[in-house]
Design a protein around this motif. Sequence first.
Motif, short mmCIF file in Angstrom:
data_model
loop_
_atom_site.label_atom_id
_atom_site.label_comp_id
_atom_site.label_asym_id
_atom_site.label_seq_id
_atom_site.Cartn_x
_atom_site.Cartn_y
_atom_site.Cartn_z
N ARG A 145 0.85 -1.19 0.00
CA ARG A 145 0.00 0.00 0.00
C ARG A 145 0.89 1.24 0.00
O ARG A 145 2.03 1.20 0.41
CB ARG A 145 -0.89 0.02 1.24
N PRO A 162 -3.25 5.49 2.38
CA PRO A 162 -3.32 4.02 2.43
C PRO A 162 -3.98 3.39 1.20
O PRO A 162 -4.72 2.43 1.32
CB PRO A 162 -4.12 3.76 3.70
N GLU A 217 -4.58 1.14 -1.99
CA GLU A 217 -4.15 -0.20 -2.38
C GLU A 217 -3.94 -0.31 -3.88
O GLU A 217 -3.60 -1.36 -4.39
CB GLU A 217 -5.16 -1.23 -1.91
N THR A 274 0.35 -5.73 5.15
CA THR A 274 -0.93 -5.10 4.88
C THR A 274 -1.92 -5.23 6.05
O THR A 274 -3.07 -4.86 5.91
CB THR A 274 -1.58 -5.71 3.63
N THR A 327 -3.89 -4.15 9.12
CA THR A 327 -4.22 -2.87 9.70
C THR A 327 -4.86 -3.06 11.07
O THR A 327 -5.49 -4.08 11.34
CB THR A 327 -5.20 -2.08 8.81
#
Length: 115
Positions: free
Chosen positions: A6, A11, A13, A44, A46
Amino acid sequence: MTTLPRCPQCPSEHTYEDGNLFVCPECGHEWTVQAATDTGAVNTETVIKDAVGNVLQDGDSVTVIKDLKVKGSSSVVKVGTKVRNIRLVEGDHDIDCKIDGIGPMKLKSQFVKKS
């Protein structure tokens, strides 16, 4: 299919490779492959937090901290409404849940607190 990191600026993608650089089409940020592996941008996973900073997980119960108008309807989710068994998803509205009397909907984590 390879998974690209990312964007470290926003952020997003939707990154792509251009030679030895990664490019974000949304904000225009460019970074090298080496910088992506050094900073851990390849990871990736979060962490989603509520309005007061508590980490949320699937299956948690939360309480709404602000009156929320339901889009396309005249109903309102009132302050103090308890929502049980949430599911975390990616996106702007990062909580998927079912509210009694209203039905299934998505909420933003900034408008709830863990209970």
